[in-house]
Write an enzyme that holds these catalytic residues in place. Structure first.
Site: not given
Ligand code: UD1
Ligand code: UDP
Length: 382
Positions: A118, A132, A223, A221, A96, A254
């Site tokens: 999923e 999401e 939003r 993490h 999502d 995160h």
């Molecule tokens: C995203 C997804 C969320 C998912 C999560 C898993 C959307 C809207 N959100 O949220 O559904 O649960 O990923 O973790 O799609 N950043 C880094 N390096 C990384 C990743 C993130 O620096 O490897 C920082 C960057 O500043 C980036 C910010 O995190 O702009 C937000 O990343 P984003 O993918 O937009 O949102 P998440 O909160 O990670």
């Molecule tokens: N996970 C990981 N390292 C971490 C935290 C989570 O590998 O430090 C794994 C966790 O086991 C799960 C997935 O990442 O399989 C969950 O990802 P995240 O919490 O980023 O996203 P969400 O599940 O909320 O979409």
């Protein structure tokens, strides 16, 4: 040979599609193409590394502090250009995220059918999880194949008018990933793992490698919790460790700056709270397996922890994963500090309750989801 594009952008999409890639490769009936939007950079690369995967295409779209509109528009534009050139027989998206929504929309515009892994998770509240719940609803409208982790998820889709013949109940592929990973982490060892994650040596000695120690694994993490929600949950975690003098907390934080800032400000500097770098998947599975229980707002972690016999406290007001609540493996605790302290303290002080919630069957699958998905898709695109 027909080609299937599997799209990943974030950490969970990689973890949950890696077993599908492996199964398609093993069977050799279609050509799987792994396409990364690069919505995440470091977290995605780390997850790809855990499964020995390298994308065939990387659109490299992440920017620091990206906004939803800018990321969404870049995914639609970037994915549309790639689809026009590569013309896969179908695309497979998972979950999502913005990557899912943007890619499904790009495929729809290009006339390429979409498979959704999923599918059917709902909170019935468009504002939570944000964005999401909207992403997955729109994706259900666009998809041709819906791979539902549970019967409940399928029922949600039928209620929205999706034909039953397009829905396949498979279990969640994260259980496939978890079981495969758990099978080869026996050699991991606390000191080296702790060093990789930047965990202080004192915490490794007092908790990670101490046989009878009690410590909670935390992730957070979402939003919709940014701002007051995050402040409150951090305050709750601090109160909790102060209320239980032996208790440790390990939080791999995160990389989102809106998570890093409050977590480091409010939880930094406590001797029994270790703030760590995001863990590679095999390290995270090891940590889940050794924790006392898990406090999280993550979707994937709610699904995984029961397979390791770990109760889960979910720091959200609702969940699209009600099966865990019904089975008793998870409990909603919101982001209210007092509620988090009360629910966690109960698990820490009531051995009968802890034991009951550690021994329940995982409702999210048995490790065969990827094979089921692969067979349907192979037959569909021949
Ligand atoms: C995203 C997804 C969320 C998912 C999560 C898993 C959307 C809207 N959100 O949220 O559904 O649960 O990923 O973790 O799609 N950043 C880094 N390096 C990384 C990743 C993130 O620096 O490897 C920082 C960057 O500043 C980036 C910010 O995190 O702009 C937000 O990343 P984003 O993918 O937009 O949102 P998440 O909160 O990670
Ligand atoms: N996970 C990981 N390292 C971490 C935290 C989570 O590998 O430090 C794994 C966790 O086991 C799960 C997935 O990442 O399989 C969950 O990802 P995240 O919490 O980023 O996203 P969400 O599940 O909320 O979409």
């Amino acid at each position: 040979m027909p080609s299937l594009a599997l799209i990943v952008g974030t950490r969970p999409e990689c973890i949950k599609l890696a077993p599908v890639v492996a199964e398609l490769r093993r069977a050799g009936k279609v050509r799987p193409l792994l396409v990364s939007t690069g919505q995440h950079r470091e977290l995605l690369n780390q997850a790809l590394g855990s499964f020995g995967l390298k994308p065939d295409i990387d659109l490299g779209l992440m920017t620091p502090g990206q906004s939803l509109p800018e990321l969404t528009s870049r995914v639609i534009t970037g994915m549309s250009a790639w689809l026009a050139e590569a013309k896969p027989s179908a695309i497979i998206v998972q979950g999502d995220t913005t990557t899912v929504l943007g890619s499904a929309l790009a495929a729809f515009y290009a006339g390429i059918p979409v498979a959704h892994v999923e599918a059917g998770l709902r909170t019935d509240d468009l504002s939570s999880p944000f964005p999401e719940e909207m992403n997955r609803r729109v994706t259900s409208t666009l998809a041709r194949w819906h791979f539902c982790p549970t019967e409940q998820a399928k029922a949600n889709l039928l209620r929205e008018g999706i034909p039953a013949v397009h829905c396949h109940v498979t279990g969640n592929t994260v259980i496939d990933a978890l079981l495969a990973t758990r099978a080869h982490i026996g050699g991991l060892e606390a000191a080296a793992l702790g060093a990789r994650l930047g965990i202080p040596p004192a915490f490794i000695a007092s908790h990670l490698s101490a046989p009878k120690s009690r410590w909670i694994l935390v992730t957070g993490h979402r939003r919709e919790s940014f701002g007051p929600g995050f402040e409150n949950l951090c305050i709750g975690i601090r109160h909790l460790v102060d209320a239980h003098p032996d208790l440790g907390v390990l939080y791999p934080v995160h990389l989102n700056p809106r998570v890093q800032e409050p977590v480091r400000r409010l939880l930094g500097g406590h001797p029994r709270i270790a703030l760590a770098a995001p863990a590679a998947y095999e390290d995270f599975v090891w940590l889940m397996d050794r924790s006392t229980f898990v406090l999280t707002d993550s979707g994937g972690v709610q699904e995984e922890a029961p397979s390791l016999g770990k109760p889960v406290l979910v720091m959200r007001d609702n969940t699209e994963r009600p099966e865990g609540l019904a089975a008793g493996t998870s409990e909603l605790v919101g982001t209210d500090a007092a509620r988090i302290v009360a629910a966690a303290s109960r698990l820490l002080t009531d051995p009968a309750e802890y034991s009951r919630r550690s021994q329940l069957r995982n409702p999210y699958g048995d490790g065969t989801a990827s094979a089921r998905i692969a067979r349907v898709m192979e037959a569909a695109v021949q």
